[in-house]
Design a protein around this motif. Sequence first.
Motif, mmCIF file in Angstrom:
data_model
loop_
_atom_site.group_PDB
_atom_site.id
_atom_site.type_symbol
_atom_site.label_atom_id
_atom_site.label_comp_id
_atom_site.label_asym_id
_atom_site.label_seq_id
_atom_site.Cartn_x
_atom_site.Cartn_y
_atom_site.Cartn_z
ATOM 1 N N GLY A 192 0.849 -1.167 0.000
ATOM 2 C CA GLY A 192 0.000 0.000 0.000
ATOM 3 C C GLY A 192 0.895 1.230 0.000
ATOM 4 N N MET A 193 0.447 2.297 -0.644
ATOM 5 C CA MET A 193 1.258 3.509 -0.736
ATOM 6 C C MET A 193 0.462 4.696 -0.212
ATOM 7 S SD MET A 193 4.149 2.520 -1.901
ATOM 8 C CE MET A 193 4.893 4.131 -2.197
ATOM 9 N N GLY A 194 1.174 5.625 0.381
ATOM 10 C CA GLY A 194 0.504 6.793 0.912
ATOM 11 C C GLY A 194 1.330 8.044 0.707
ATOM 12 N N TRP A 195 0.640 9.160 0.744
ATOM 13 C CA TRP A 195 1.278 10.472 0.759
ATOM 14 C C TRP A 195 0.914 11.158 2.074
ATOM 15 C CZ3 TRP A 195 4.783 12.358 -2.624
ATOM 16 C CH2 TRP A 195 4.880 11.741 -3.865
ATOM 17 N N PHE A 196 1.918 11.727 2.699
ATOM 18 C CA PHE A 196 1.738 12.520 3.923
ATOM 19 C C PHE A 196 2.327 13.898 3.674
ATOM 20 C CE2 PHE A 196 0.511 9.435 7.259
ATOM 21 C CZ PHE A 196 0.613 8.267 6.521
ATOM 22 N N ARG A 197 2.011 14.820 4.545
ATOM 23 C CA ARG A 197 2.617 16.145 4.451
ATOM 24 C C ARG A 197 2.845 16.725 5.839
ATOM 25 N NH1 ARG A 197 -2.549 19.450 1.834
ATOM 26 N NH2 ARG A 197 -3.858 19.488 3.726
ATOM 27 N N GLN A 198 3.806 17.606 5.903
ATOM 28 C CA GLN A 198 4.092 18.278 7.159
ATOM 29 C C GLN A 198 4.381 19.749 6.876
ATOM 30 O OE1 GLN A 198 7.210 16.585 9.596
ATOM 31 N NE2 GLN A 198 6.364 17.541 11.421
ATOM 32 N N ALA A 199 3.519 20.587 7.402
ATOM 33 C CA ALA A 199 3.691 22.026 7.267
ATOM 34 C C ALA A 199 4.559 22.539 8.415
ATOM 35 C CB ALA A 199 2.333 22.715 7.282
ATOM 36 N N PRO A 200 5.201 23.678 8.231
ATOM 37 C CA PRO A 200 6.052 24.236 9.288
ATOM 38 C C PRO A 200 5.285 24.400 10.598
ATOM 39 C CG PRO A 200 6.396 25.415 7.251
ATOM 40 C CD PRO A 200 5.230 24.499 7.008
ATOM 41 N N GLY A 201 5.842 23.861 11.672
ATOM 42 C CA GLY A 201 5.227 24.000 12.978
ATOM 43 C C GLY A 201 4.032 23.109 13.222
ATOM 44 N N LYS A 202 3.746 22.228 12.279
ATOM 45 C CA LYS A 202 2.590 21.347 12.435
ATOM 46 C C LYS A 202 3.021 19.893 12.397
ATOM 47 C CE LYS A 202 -0.828 24.545 10.493
ATOM 48 N NZ LYS A 202 -1.924 24.696 9.487
ATOM 49 N N GLU A 203 2.125 19.025 12.853
ATOM 50 C CA GLU A 203 2.414 17.602 12.813
ATOM 51 C C GLU A 203 2.214 17.057 11.396
ATOM 52 O OE1 GLU A 203 1.180 16.446 17.416
ATOM 53 O OE2 GLU A 203 0.104 15.582 15.732
ATOM 54 N N ASP A 226 3.592 0.788 2.723
ATOM 55 C CA ASP A 226 3.061 -0.076 3.785
ATOM 56 C C ASP A 226 3.118 -1.525 3.316
ATOM 57 O OD1 ASP A 226 -0.405 -0.698 4.751
ATOM 58 O OD2 ASP A 226 1.466 -1.403 5.666
ATOM 59 N N ARG A 227 3.838 -2.348 4.035
ATOM 60 C CA ARG A 227 3.980 -3.752 3.654
ATOM 61 C C ARG A 227 2.809 -4.615 4.105
ATOM 62 N NH1 ARG A 227 9.427 -5.591 6.344
ATOM 63 N NH2 ARG A 227 8.310 -4.680 8.102
ATOM 64 N N GLU A 281 1.798 3.047 10.534
ATOM 65 C CA GLU A 281 1.448 1.859 9.749
ATOM 66 C C GLU A 281 2.327 1.704 8.511
ATOM 67 O OE1 GLU A 281 -3.162 1.047 10.000
ATOM 68 O OE2 GLU A 281 -2.851 3.195 9.724
ATOM 69 N N TYR A 282 3.127 2.704 8.230
ATOM 70 C CA TYR A 282 3.982 2.673 7.049
ATOM 71 C C TYR A 282 5.408 2.298 7.426
ATOM 72 C CZ TYR A 282 0.203 4.511 4.244
ATOM 73 O OH TYR A 282 -0.997 4.652 3.585
ATOM 74 N N ASP A 283 6.027 1.532 6.551
ATOM 75 C CA ASP A 283 7.337 0.958 6.852
ATOM 76 C C ASP A 283 8.502 1.700 6.213
ATOM 77 O OD1 ASP A 283 5.273 -1.659 6.330
ATOM 78 O OD2 ASP A 283 6.360 -1.607 8.235
ATOM 79 N N TYR A 284 8.261 2.305 5.078
ATOM 80 C CA TYR A 284 9.332 2.977 4.349
ATOM 81 C C TYR A 284 8.881 4.376 3.961
ATOM 82 C CZ TYR A 284 10.607 -1.938 3.793
ATOM 83 O OH TYR A 284 10.885 -3.256 4.030
#
Length: 125
Positions: free
Chosen positions: A32-43, A98-99, A111-114
């Motif tokens: 499974g593949m995912g996209w995440f993001r992190q803005a300055p000062g945020k989680e 995600d494996r 939940e993501y491995d790489y």
Amino acid sequence: VQLQASGGGLVQAGGSLRLSCAASGGTFSSYGMGWFRQAPGKEREFVAGIDWSGSRTYYRDSVKGRFTISRDNAKNTVALQMNSLKPDDTAVYYCAADRGRRISIATTGGEYDYWGQGTLVTVSS
């Protein structure tokens, strides 16, 4: 497994960008593949995910209808097409693998491995 994200840049509000993530090593077509993001000062937050086959996708509410995740298992790539971008979309974007071969798409970072190295998206108003 190594993930290399690319495609970030500076764009005006309302514009579009297409992020790409290339995988090497491992068995990409089973992840499974995912996209995440992190803005300055945020989680870091989940943006979009796609199952191993490409038949199921899931998005956070704020990007539904604007972002589209897709994958090409023959090329070991996953993409995130981002349209109608807003200043709030400004962040470093990460792709992740995600494996787990889960029934549902993973939406938390644990939940993501790489993870890829991230690519910066800046949306100006």
